[in-house]
Design a protein around this motif. Structure first.
Motif, short mmCIF file in Angstrom:
data_model
loop_
_atom_site.label_atom_id
_atom_site.label_comp_id
_atom_site.label_asym_id
_atom_site.label_seq_id
_atom_site.Cartn_x
_atom_site.Cartn_y
_atom_site.Cartn_z
N ARG A 120 -21.16 6.15 -16.79
CA ARG A 120 -20.09 6.03 -15.81
C ARG A 120 -20.18 7.22 -14.84
NH1 ARG A 120 -15.36 3.29 -16.29
NH2 ARG A 120 -15.75 3.05 -18.51
N LEU A 121 -20.00 6.91 -13.54
CA LEU A 121 -20.00 7.94 -12.50
C LEU A 121 -18.66 7.93 -11.78
CD1 LEU A 121 -23.50 7.29 -10.88
CD2 LEU A 121 -22.89 9.11 -12.48
N LYS A 178 -39.99 10.03 -15.96
CA LYS A 178 -38.73 10.07 -15.21
C LYS A 178 -38.52 8.76 -14.46
CE LYS A 178 -38.37 15.00 -14.52
NZ LYS A 178 -38.06 16.08 -13.59
N LEU A 179 -37.27 8.38 -14.40
CA LEU A 179 -36.86 7.19 -13.68
C LEU A 179 -35.64 7.57 -12.85
CD1 LEU A 179 -36.94 4.07 -13.26
CD2 LEU A 179 -35.46 3.90 -15.26
N ARG A 180 -35.67 7.30 -11.55
CA ARG A 180 -34.53 7.59 -10.68
C ARG A 180 -33.90 6.27 -10.25
NH1 ARG A 180 -37.91 11.87 -9.37
NH2 ARG A 180 -36.90 13.88 -9.68
N VAL A 181 -32.58 6.23 -10.34
CA VAL A 181 -31.83 5.03 -9.96
C VAL A 181 -30.65 5.43 -9.08
CG1 VAL A 181 -32.49 3.71 -12.02
CG2 VAL A 181 -30.42 5.07 -12.07
N ALA A 182 -30.25 4.51 -8.22
CA ALA A 182 -29.06 4.71 -7.39
C ALA A 182 -27.85 4.29 -8.20
CB ALA A 182 -29.17 3.91 -6.10
N GLY A 183 -26.98 5.24 -8.50
CA GLY A 183 -25.78 4.94 -9.27
C GLY A 183 -24.58 4.74 -8.35
N ARG A 184 -23.66 3.90 -8.77
CA ARG A 184 -22.45 3.64 -8.00
C ARG A 184 -21.24 4.14 -8.77
NH1 ARG A 184 -20.70 -0.78 -10.80
NH2 ARG A 184 -22.27 -2.17 -11.59
N THR A 185 -20.12 4.24 -8.11
CA THR A 185 -18.89 4.66 -8.77
C THR A 185 -18.54 3.65 -9.86
OG1 THR A 185 -18.11 5.66 -6.73
CG2 THR A 185 -16.45 5.20 -8.40
N THR A 225 -32.51 12.27 -21.10
CA THR A 225 -31.60 13.21 -20.44
C THR A 225 -31.17 12.57 -19.14
OG1 THR A 225 -32.78 15.06 -21.43
CG2 THR A 225 -31.38 15.55 -19.52
N VAL A 226 -29.86 12.53 -18.91
CA VAL A 226 -29.30 11.90 -17.72
C VAL A 226 -28.64 12.99 -16.87
CG1 VAL A 226 -27.69 10.16 -16.86
CG2 VAL A 226 -28.87 9.80 -19.04
N ARG A 227 -28.98 12.99 -15.58
CA ARG A 227 -28.38 13.96 -14.66
C ARG A 227 -28.18 13.27 -13.32
NH1 ARG A 227 -29.93 20.26 -13.91
NH2 ARG A 227 -28.02 20.76 -12.83
N ALA A 228 -27.00 13.45 -12.74
CA ALA A 228 -26.66 12.83 -11.46
C ALA A 228 -26.59 13.88 -10.36
CB ALA A 228 -25.32 12.11 -11.57
#
Length: 87
Positions: free
Chosen positions: A13-14, A33-40, A65-68
């Motif tokens: 959750r963001l 590593k995998l980068r994704v566009a996260g939404r609210t 490891t998750v980092r936004a």
């Protein structure tokens, strides 16, 4: 951060839109590593094949490891989840 259900889905959750970096590590193997566009709100990332064009998750124990990072380049604290990828 949520869970890796059935070895194929990560849920998190963001509180605002952000670029989310997922770093998968296992002993003796280079990090993927995998980068994704996260939404609210709630986000789901499905892992059901290769993470990149050349690599996927082989069966075994992993840490993700998750980092936004938001548009203003503010970074979240890292969150860690341990899971087992099944073949």
């Amino acid at each position: 951060m949520g869970s890796a259900t059935g070895g194929d889905r990560l849920t998190f959750r963001l509180n605002e839109p952000a670029t989310v970096t997922l770093t998968f590590t296992t002993p003796g193997v280079k990090a993927v590593k995998l980068r994704v566009a996260g939404r609210t709100g709630v986000n789901k990332v499905y892992i059901d094949g290769p993470i990149t064009a050349h690599s996927g998750l082989q069966p075994g124990n992993y840490t993700v490891t998750v980092r936004a990072e938001n548009a203003a380049t503010a970074k979240s604290a890292s969150k860690h989840l341990h899971f087992v990828a099944l073949g």
